[in-house]
Design an enzyme around this catalytic site. Sequence first.
Site, PDB file in Angstrom:
ATOM      1  CE1 TYR A  86      23.358  -3.707  11.165  1.00 34.97           C
ATOM      2  CE2 TYR A  86      24.701  -2.791   9.404  1.00 34.97           C
ATOM      3  CZ  TYR A  86      24.143  -3.880  10.038  1.00 34.97           C
ATOM      4  OH  TYR A  86      24.365  -5.154   9.543  1.00 34.97           O
ATOM      5  CG  ASN A 106      19.337 -10.140   5.253  1.00 34.99           C
ATOM      6  OD1 ASN A 106      20.358 -10.412   5.875  1.00 34.99           O
ATOM      7  ND2 ASN A 106      18.405 -11.042   4.962  1.00 34.99           N
ATOM      8  N   GLY A 155       1.619  -7.618  -0.692  1.00 33.49           N
ATOM      9  CA  GLY A 155       1.591  -6.628  -1.771  1.00 33.49           C
ATOM     10  C   GLY A 155       0.782  -7.139  -2.948  1.00 33.49           C
ATOM     11  CE1 TYR A 174       4.036  -4.414  11.490  1.00 35.99           C
ATOM     12  CE2 TYR A 174       2.979  -3.244  13.298  1.00 35.99           C
ATOM     13  CZ  TYR A 174       3.476  -3.258  12.004  1.00 35.99           C
ATOM     14  OH  TYR A 174       3.415  -2.115  11.230  1.00 35.99           O
ATOM     15  CE  LYS A 187       7.240  -2.714  11.057  1.00 35.40           C
ATOM     16  NZ  LYS A 187       7.836  -2.237   9.799  1.00 35.40           N
ATOM     17  CG  PHE A 205      -1.465   1.211   1.719  1.00 32.38           C
ATOM     18  CD1 PHE A 205      -2.039   2.140   0.853  1.00 32.38           C
ATOM     19  CD2 PHE A 205      -1.408   1.518   3.082  1.00 32.38           C
ATOM     20  CE1 PHE A 205      -2.536   3.350   1.337  1.00 32.38           C
ATOM     21  CE2 PHE A 205      -1.906   2.707   3.565  1.00 32.38           C
ATOM     22  CZ  PHE A 205      -2.457   3.631   2.692  1.00 32.38           C
TER      23      PHE A 205
HETATM   24  P1  NAD Z   1       1.544  -3.599   3.133  1.00 30.51           P
HETATM   25  O1  NAD Z   1       1.304  -4.930   3.730  1.00 30.51           O
HETATM   26  O2  NAD Z   1       0.568  -3.086   2.151  1.00 30.51           O
HETATM   27  O3  NAD Z   1       2.978  -3.549   2.455  1.00 30.51           O
HETATM   28  C1  NAD Z   1       4.082  -4.285   2.923  1.00 30.51           C
HETATM   29  C2  NAD Z   1       4.822  -4.839   1.724  1.00 30.51           C
HETATM   30  O4  NAD Z   1       5.944  -5.586   2.204  1.00 30.51           O
HETATM   31  C3  NAD Z   1       3.967  -5.777   0.889  1.00 30.51           C
HETATM   32  O5  NAD Z   1       4.106  -5.461  -0.477  1.00 30.51           O
HETATM   33  C4  NAD Z   1       4.546  -7.151   1.206  1.00 30.51           C
HETATM   34  O6  NAD Z   1       4.382  -8.077   0.154  1.00 30.51           O
HETATM   35  C5  NAD Z   1       5.985  -6.821   1.502  1.00 30.51           C
HETATM   36  N1  NAD Z   1       6.621  -7.800   2.369  1.00 30.51           N
HETATM   37  C6  NAD Z   1       6.153  -8.279   3.558  1.00 30.51           C
HETATM   38  N2  NAD Z   1       7.012  -9.168   4.065  1.00 30.51           N
HETATM   39  C7  NAD Z   1       8.043  -9.250   3.178  1.00 30.51           C
HETATM   40  C8  NAD Z   1       9.236 -10.005   3.134  1.00 30.51           C
HETATM   41  N3  NAD Z   1       9.565 -10.872   4.110  1.00 30.51           N
HETATM   42  N4  NAD Z   1      10.074  -9.825   2.075  1.00 30.51           N
HETATM   43  C9  NAD Z   1       9.753  -8.963   1.082  1.00 30.51           C
HETATM   44  N5  NAD Z   1       8.635  -8.237   1.068  1.00 30.51           N
HETATM   45  C10 NAD Z   1       7.788  -8.379   2.100  1.00 30.51           C
HETATM   46  O7  NAD Z   1       1.724  -2.587   4.353  1.00 30.51           O
HETATM   47  P2  NAD Z   1       1.815  -0.991   4.327  1.00 30.51           P
HETATM   48  O8  NAD Z   1       0.633  -0.455   5.019  1.00 30.51           O
HETATM   49  O9  NAD Z   1       2.154  -0.518   2.965  1.00 30.51           O
HETATM   50  O10 NAD Z   1       3.047  -0.780   5.307  1.00 30.51           O
HETATM   51  C11 NAD Z   1       4.354  -0.504   4.804  1.00 30.51           C
HETATM   52  C12 NAD Z   1       5.312  -0.372   5.981  1.00 30.51           C
HETATM   53  O11 NAD Z   1       4.886   0.708   6.810  1.00 30.51           O
HETATM   54  C13 NAD Z   1       5.342  -1.614   6.858  1.00 30.51           C
HETATM   55  O12 NAD Z   1       6.682  -1.846   7.266  1.00 30.51           O
HETATM   56  C14 NAD Z   1       4.487  -1.247   8.044  1.00 30.51           C
HETATM   57  O13 NAD Z   1       4.915  -1.916   9.205  1.00 30.51           O
HETATM   58  C15 NAD Z   1       4.715   0.249   8.136  1.00 30.51           C
HETATM   59  N6  NAD Z   1       3.560   0.905   8.768  1.00 30.51           N
HETATM   60  C16 NAD Z   1       2.391   1.090   8.078  1.00 30.51           C
HETATM   61  C17 NAD Z   1       1.316   1.688   8.711  1.00 30.51           C
HETATM   62  C18 NAD Z   1       0.009   1.938   7.994  1.00 30.51           C
HETATM   63  O14 NAD Z   1      -0.927   2.446   8.623  1.00 30.51           O
HETATM   64  N7  NAD Z   1      -0.113   1.628   6.725  1.00 30.51           N
HETATM   65  C19 NAD Z   1       1.415   2.086  10.050  1.00 30.51           C
HETATM   66  C20 NAD Z   1       2.610   1.850  10.724  1.00 30.51           C
HETATM   67  C21 NAD Z   1       3.689   1.275  10.066  1.00 30.51           C
END
Ligand code: NAD
Length: 337
Positions: free
Chosen positions: A166, A106, A43, A152, A156, A18
């Site tokens: 790092y 990584n 995704g 989670y 995080k 997203f």
């Molecule tokens: P999302 O699930 O739509 O996107 C996460 C993406 O990471 C997906 O495309 C998924 O396929 C990919 N992914 C997951 N595990 C993976 C792995 N092991 N290897 C490779 N790709 C992997 O979530 P989002 O809402 O777009 O969130 C993006 C980031 O922002 C995340 O790290 C999330 O923790 C953080 N975040 C989002 C929100 C929110 O409200 N959207 C709030 C707090 C933090």
Amino acid sequence: MLKKTAQKTILVAGGAGFVGSHLCEALLRQGHRVICLDSFLTGNIENVRALCAFREFRLVRQDVIEPIRLSEALDRVYNLASPASPPQYQADPIHTMMTNVVGTRNLLALAAEHGATFLQASTSEVYGDPEVHPQSEDYRGSVNCTGSRACYDEGKRAAEALCFDYRRRGTADVRVARIFNTYGPHMRADDGRIVSNLIVQALKGESLTIYGSGEQTRSFCYVSDLVEGLMALMEVGDAPDGAVNLGNPSEFTVTALAHLVQRMVPSAAGIVHRPLPEDDPRRRRPDIRRARDLLGWEPRVPLSEGLPQTAAWFVNHLAGSLPPPARPGRRAAAASA
Ligand code: NAD
């Protein structure tokens, strides 16, 4: 188009999700080369299909848990790779933890190897069910480390610890964004997040589900605001000493959000209450003074604008699986049923 010297090569891990897909698009529009690395766990290829037409866009299908090798020299690494909604990150909690710990390690190692600046997408979940309100970056959080959200939240938190180790060692220039609830187009209809849940239920003419009393609060940031904040944090000259909250400080109860959705979507039905999930936070509101001071950033899109834009996207996206438009009076009948 940017001059060759200004053009950067930027890796976006989790770029097909997203937030990541909006970030990839914004970076491409600035003229950069973008490598989107994603396992497609949560995704969706549709999020980045249009971007594949750009010559400067490359898609790599890979899990970040596996060692990452890329032929290009990298200038920036954004780490957004992690499932973000509770049903999705709880589906395989050990993989979620490893994604955040091993995956972040990584990507940090990759950034260090390339001398690239690194940005970690952390989360307001590091504050757990907070005892202070609003949450500033100095608050250390109240997380249940043995609960079903720990994969989670603690993943995080460990990722943040890795980032700052790092940085202390001088091996990578690291920035950490603590993201609060964000919403907008490209959310999955079935991801169980509150905004998508309510909008999709309303469009389908179903009852809107509120977990618990609905008095718990959240602050909702539109995705374009968040992407601007992430890019500003990545590009700010000196890396801030600690993490930086990015979110919209306007606070709403979940019930107020449901009422907004009901007013916006004519087919929305009544409200049903279900039990509150374990460790669900009662209040959430970011203190964004640090982001304002350091980045000159604050959100610009109010819920009254972002919500209709998100609903319009879902209408197009779900076309074919939605019932015909509601006739006048239908909502009142459904609500009283
Ligand atoms: P999302 O699930 O739509 O996107 C996460 C993406 O990471 C997906 O495309 C998924 O396929 C990919 N992914 C997951 N595990 C993976 C792995 N092991 N290897 C490779 N790709 C992997 O979530 P989002 O809402 O777009 O969130 C993006 C980031 O922002 C995340 O790290 C999330 O923790 C953080 N975040 C989002 C929100 C929110 O409200 N959207 C709030 C707090 C933090």
